[in-house]
Design a protein around this motif. Structure first.
Motif, PDB file in Angstrom:
ATOM      1  N   THR A  53       0.832  -1.208   0.000  1.00 55.05           N
ATOM      2  CA  THR A  53       0.000   0.000   0.000  1.00 55.05           C
ATOM      3  C   THR A  53       0.871   1.265   0.000  1.00 55.05           C
ATOM      4  N   GLN A  54       2.153   1.099   0.256  1.00 59.67           N
ATOM      5  CA  GLN A  54       3.034   2.262   0.258  1.00 59.67           C
ATOM      6  C   GLN A  54       4.113   2.062  -0.796  1.00 59.67           C
ATOM      7  N   GLN A  55       3.772   2.454  -2.018  1.00 61.87           N
ATOM      8  CA  GLN A  55       4.693   2.271  -3.154  1.00 61.87           C
ATOM      9  C   GLN A  55       6.008   2.967  -2.849  1.00 61.87           C
ATOM     10  N   PRO A 114      -0.500  -2.296  10.598  1.00 61.11           N
ATOM     11  CA  PRO A 114       0.293  -3.275  11.342  1.00 61.11           C
ATOM     12  C   PRO A 114       0.899  -2.758  12.638  1.00 61.11           C
ATOM     13  N   PHE A 115       1.093  -1.428  12.734  1.00 68.05           N
ATOM     14  CA  PHE A 115       1.792  -0.912  13.912  1.00 68.05           C
ATOM     15  C   PHE A 115       0.868  -0.439  15.023  1.00 68.05           C
ATOM     16  N   VAL A 116      -0.433  -0.627  14.854  1.00 66.94           N
ATOM     17  CA  VAL A 116      -1.369  -0.283  15.936  1.00 66.94           C
ATOM     18  C   VAL A 116      -2.371  -1.417  16.141  1.00 66.94           C
ATOM     19  N   ALA A 172      -1.039   6.322  18.587  1.00 62.48           N
ATOM     20  CA  ALA A 172      -0.339   6.995  17.485  1.00 62.48           C
ATOM     21  C   ALA A 172      -1.364   7.368  16.429  1.00 62.48           C
ATOM     22  N   PHE A 173      -1.081   8.402  15.697  1.00 64.12           N
ATOM     23  CA  PHE A 173      -1.948   8.783  14.576  1.00 64.12           C
ATOM     24  C   PHE A 173      -1.075   9.407  13.489  1.00 64.12           C
ATOM     25  N   GLY A 174      -1.565   9.324  12.274  1.00 63.15           N
ATOM     26  CA  GLY A 174      -0.820   9.928  11.167  1.00 63.15           C
ATOM     27  C   GLY A 174      -1.793  10.477  10.154  1.00 63.15           C
TER      28      GLY A 174
HETATM   29  N1  DAH Z   1       1.623   6.047   8.449  1.00 62.32           N
HETATM   30  C1  DAH Z   1       0.317   5.787   7.951  1.00 62.32           C
HETATM   31  C2  DAH Z   1       0.275   6.096   6.473  1.00 62.32           C
HETATM   32  O1  DAH Z   1       1.116   6.779   5.991  1.00 62.32           O
HETATM   33  C3  DAH Z   1      -0.706   6.604   8.679  1.00 62.32           C
HETATM   34  C4  DAH Z   1      -0.928   6.110  10.085  1.00 62.32           C
HETATM   35  C5  DAH Z   1      -1.906   5.189  10.358  1.00 62.32           C
HETATM   36  C6  DAH Z   1      -0.133   6.554  11.086  1.00 62.32           C
HETATM   37  C7  DAH Z   1      -2.141   4.718  11.633  1.00 62.32           C
HETATM   38  C8  DAH Z   1      -0.322   6.085  12.398  1.00 62.32           C
HETATM   39  C9  DAH Z   1      -1.340   5.170  12.643  1.00 62.32           C
HETATM   40  O2  DAH Z   1       0.406   6.494  13.412  1.00 62.32           O
HETATM   41  O3  DAH Z   1      -1.533   4.743  13.925  1.00 62.32           O
HETATM   42  O4  DAH Z   1      -0.640   5.688   5.822  1.00 62.32           O
END
Ligand code: DAH
Length: 366
Positions: free
Chosen positions: A174-176, A278-280, A334-336
């Motif tokens: 999902t992350q080319q 995967p990281f949460v 965490a959030f992004g």
């Molecule tokens: N890094 C993810 C992306 O680029 C976004 C993301 C999703 C960040 C969930 C997070 C998280 O910290 O918990 O698509």
């Protein structure tokens, strides 16, 4: 020895007198001319002075006409003096002339009519991305978050492995990813890349910092994407995470709800939907009520009334373990989110590419 010849004597006296008189007269002429020049206020009076002293019947010219009356041996010295005086007067005239001309230009400038309409100067303003970035930072700072920065050239380890995304994990698709050519370096192929997410900073910061902490990481990320209205190959993200004792999903929901209301306005509604990252664990996606139709449904939100804005969740125990934090003692969220996306939502832009255009006619609208 005196010449006793009376004629001769008279003649000698005459010469003596003439020489002294002439030198004095020349010096007088010089001084008068210089004082006239000093007092002159404009070009006209300078021209008059020039005529008065250097013109055909000017004082210096007439005095010079007396030169031949001097005995031959004196002529050279007096002539030299006369020439020097002429040069001095000419130089003084030229200097004063340039002074009065520049004075009059300044005066002319000063007397410009300030009420005449002119071309308005173009005043710049802060780029939409920077506006969104500083507002986001302000809000999270007020919640005790510290801002961190990190590298855009990253290793597979921090961009994926630490985040519980081992090699061949399907979520990598999902992350080319743009990998860097490692030919001639000590890195193995595929080891170095352009970071695809600001989540790369989770590992880097957590392995060095003892909890509790609250961190915000804004930055640029890169992906091998076909560029269109909603995709770019480089864009801005902001990652946030906190680790403390007894942090739960309700802290995450409360923090993000507060942030969106501050950022998009108090009437903004926020909803969370289960999602896998995967990281949460558990992971969610956050949606806000459409900024254009306020939830009624329009083409911007594809008639759903909602727009997806962010990924988040509780930091996976594997991530905490990988950075040496005991998941039984500490927990965190965490959030992004995409800053570029936040900017397009905030300013209701329908094309992400507008953010990277250098065209001021577009940028100055925001
Ligand atoms: N890094 C993810 C992306 O680029 C976004 C993301 C999703 C960040 C969930 C997070 C998280 O910290 O918990 O698509």
């Amino acid at each position: 020895m005196l010449n006793r010849n009376p004629r001769q004597r008279v003649f000698l006296c005459d010469i003596w007198y003439s020489k002294i008189a002439m030198e004095e007269e020349l010096i007088n002429i010089k001084n008068t001319a210089l004082s006239f020049i000093l007092e002159a206020q404009d070009r006209k009076s300078l021209e008059e002075t020039k005529l008065q002293f250097l013109g055909r019947s000017g004082k210096l010219t007439l005095a010079l006409k007396q030169l031949p009356k001097l005995p031959i041996e004196k002529r050279a010295a007096v002539g030299e003096l006369a020439n020097e005086i002429k040069r001095t007067i000419e130089e003084a005239l030229a200097e004063k002339l340039s002074q009065v001309t520049s004075d009059s230009t300044t005066k002319r400038k000063e007397s410009i009519d300030r009420t005449v309409p002119t071309v308005e100067p173009r005043i710049g303003h802060i780029h939409p991305i920077s506006q969104v970035l500083s507002q986001t930072i302000e809000i999270f700072k007020s919640l005790g978050f510290q801002v961190a920065d990190g590298p855009e050239i990253e290793s597979d380890h921090y961009n994926f492995e630490v985040l519980n995304i081992p090699k061949y994990h399907p979520s990598r698709d999902t992350q080319q990813t743009l990998f860097l050519d490692s030919t001639g370096t000590s890195y193995s192929p595929g080891e170095m890349l352009l970071r695809t997410q600001t989540s790369n900073m989770q590992g880097r910061i957590m392995e060095k910092t003892k909890p509790p902490f609250r961190v915000l990481v804004p930055g640029k990320v890169f992906r091998y994407e076909q560029v269109d209205a909603s995709h770019g190959f480089e864009f801005w993200q902001v990652e946030g995470f906190m680790v403390d004792k007894n942090v739960s999903m309700s802290h995450l929901f409360g923090t993000l709800d507060y942030f969106f209301k501050q950022f998009f306005g108090q009437s903004t509604k926020v909803k969370f939907v289960c999602h896998n990252f995967p990281f949460v664990e558990p992971g969610v996606e956050a949606y806000i009520s459409c900024v254009v139709c306020r939830g009624k449904g329009c083409s911007f939100c594809k008639r759903t009334g909602w727009v997806e804005i962010l990924g988040a969740g509780m930091i996976h125990p594997n991530v905490l373990k990988a950075v040496g934090i005991n998941p039984n003692e500490w927990s965190g969220f965490a959030f992004g989110t995409g800053l570029s996306r936040m900017a397009t939502l905030k300013f209701e832009m329908d094309d992400l590419r507008l953010l990277t255009t250098p065209d001021l006619r577009i940028l100055e609208q925001f």
